[in-house]
Design an enzyme around this catalytic site. Structure first.
Site, PDB file in Angstrom:
ATOM      1  N   ILE A 185       0.911  -1.145   0.000  1.00 51.66           N
ATOM      2  CA  ILE A 185       0.000   0.000   0.000  1.00 51.66           C
ATOM      3  C   ILE A 185       0.951   1.195   0.000  1.00 51.66           C
ATOM      4  O   ILE A 185       1.565   1.495   1.022  1.00 51.66           O
ATOM      5  CB  ILE A 185      -0.945  -0.002   1.214  1.00 51.66           C
ATOM      6  CG1 ILE A 185      -1.864  -1.230   1.174  1.00 51.66           C
ATOM      7  CG2 ILE A 185      -1.776   1.284   1.236  1.00 51.66           C
ATOM      8  CD1 ILE A 185      -2.813  -1.360   2.359  1.00 51.66           C
ATOM      9  N   PRO A 186       1.129   1.838  -1.140  1.00 53.40           N
ATOM     10  CA  PRO A 186       2.281   2.716  -1.377  1.00 53.40           C
ATOM     11  C   PRO A 186       2.227   4.105  -0.740  1.00 53.40           C
ATOM     12  O   PRO A 186       2.130   5.131  -1.420  1.00 53.40           O
ATOM     13  CB  PRO A 186       2.324   2.809  -2.896  1.00 53.40           C
ATOM     14  CG  PRO A 186       0.893   2.680  -3.306  1.00 53.40           C
ATOM     15  CD  PRO A 186       0.284   1.704  -2.334  1.00 53.40           C
ATOM     16  N   CYS A 187       2.335   4.151   0.566  1.00 52.21           N
ATOM     17  CA  CYS A 187       2.345   5.437   1.261  1.00 52.21           C
ATOM     18  C   CYS A 187       3.608   6.247   0.942  1.00 52.21           C
ATOM     19  O   CYS A 187       3.614   7.465   1.117  1.00 52.21           O
ATOM     20  CB  CYS A 187       2.188   5.242   2.766  1.00 52.21           C
ATOM     21  SG  CYS A 187       3.309   4.042   3.490  1.00 52.21           S
ATOM     22  N   HIS A 188       4.636   5.597   0.430  1.00 56.32           N
ATOM     23  CA  HIS A 188       5.863   6.314   0.050  1.00 56.32           C
ATOM     24  C   HIS A 188       5.649   7.212  -1.163  1.00 56.32           C
ATOM     25  O   HIS A 188       6.470   8.075  -1.435  1.00 56.32           O
ATOM     26  CB  HIS A 188       7.008   5.323  -0.212  1.00 56.32           C
ATOM     27  CG  HIS A 188       6.746   4.374  -1.330  1.00 56.32           C
ATOM     28  ND1 HIS A 188       5.975   3.230  -1.171  1.00 56.32           N
ATOM     29  CD2 HIS A 188       7.142   4.381  -2.622  1.00 56.32           C
ATOM     30  CE1 HIS A 188       5.913   2.586  -2.325  1.00 56.32           C
ATOM     31  NE2 HIS A 188       6.609   3.268  -3.224  1.00 56.32           N
TER      32      HIS A 188
END
EC number: 2.1.1.63
Length: 173
Positions: free
Chosen positions: A128-131
């Site tokens: 889950i690409p919070c970056h």
């Protein structure tokens, strides 16, 4: 029952945690290399998550073909759902995510800070690409996996970093 396994990634050791069917956590392991639950790397969800991570760190754009089950409030889950729609190599700002969540909830003035809190509590990092979320001014703020790891992940995705910067006051390098 929860199970976990350790994955040695190019950025940091990661702990994968599953309820036996779904991936519930993907956490950075800093000093400690022990896992928090009984280990069972033969779980189908772990095999698929490891395949996904291997492809991701090889610079590919893998497809999630396993169940994700992050636990949180309805608001957090709504934010995490929006994160999953940020394409590989693309960025969104906290304000853009706030606007999307606000539209969905009928609240046109959703707080970017509230969204930042939800992004920061994402239990399934990288997948889950919070970056891929940055400040509206290009600040690489707000990544629980350290700013250095955020930069490495964005560089891996070949994001144009020229307009991005490391915040002067960050708690994690």
């Amino acid at each position: 029952m929860a199970y976990s396994m350790l994955y040695e990634s190019p950025v940091q050791n990661l702990e994968l945690i599953s309820d036996g069917k779904s991936l519930t956590h993907l956490l950075y392991k800093y000093q400690d290399t022990t896992v928090t639950h009984p280990t069972n790397p033969e779980l189908d969800v772990f095999k698929k998550a490891v395949k996904w991570l291997n492809q991701y760190f090889d610079g590919q754009r893998p497809t999630i073909d396993f169940s994700l089950k992050p636990e949180g409030t309805e608001f957090q889950k709504s934010v995490w759902q929006k994160l999953q729609h940020i394409e590989y190599g693309q960025l969104k700002t906290y304000g853009e995510i706030a606007h999307l969540v606000g539209e969905e909830r009928g609240k046109p003035n959703m707080s970017a800070q509230a969204v930042g809190g939800a992004v920061g509590s994402n239990p399934i990092s990288i997948i889950i690409p919070c970056h891929r979320v940055v400040g509206k001014d290009g600040s690489l703020t707000g990544y629980g996996g350290t700013i250095n790891h955020k930069i490495k992940l964005l560089e891996l995705e070949q994001v144009d970093m020229t307009h991005l910067y490391r915040p002067k006051h960050s708690t994690k390098p």
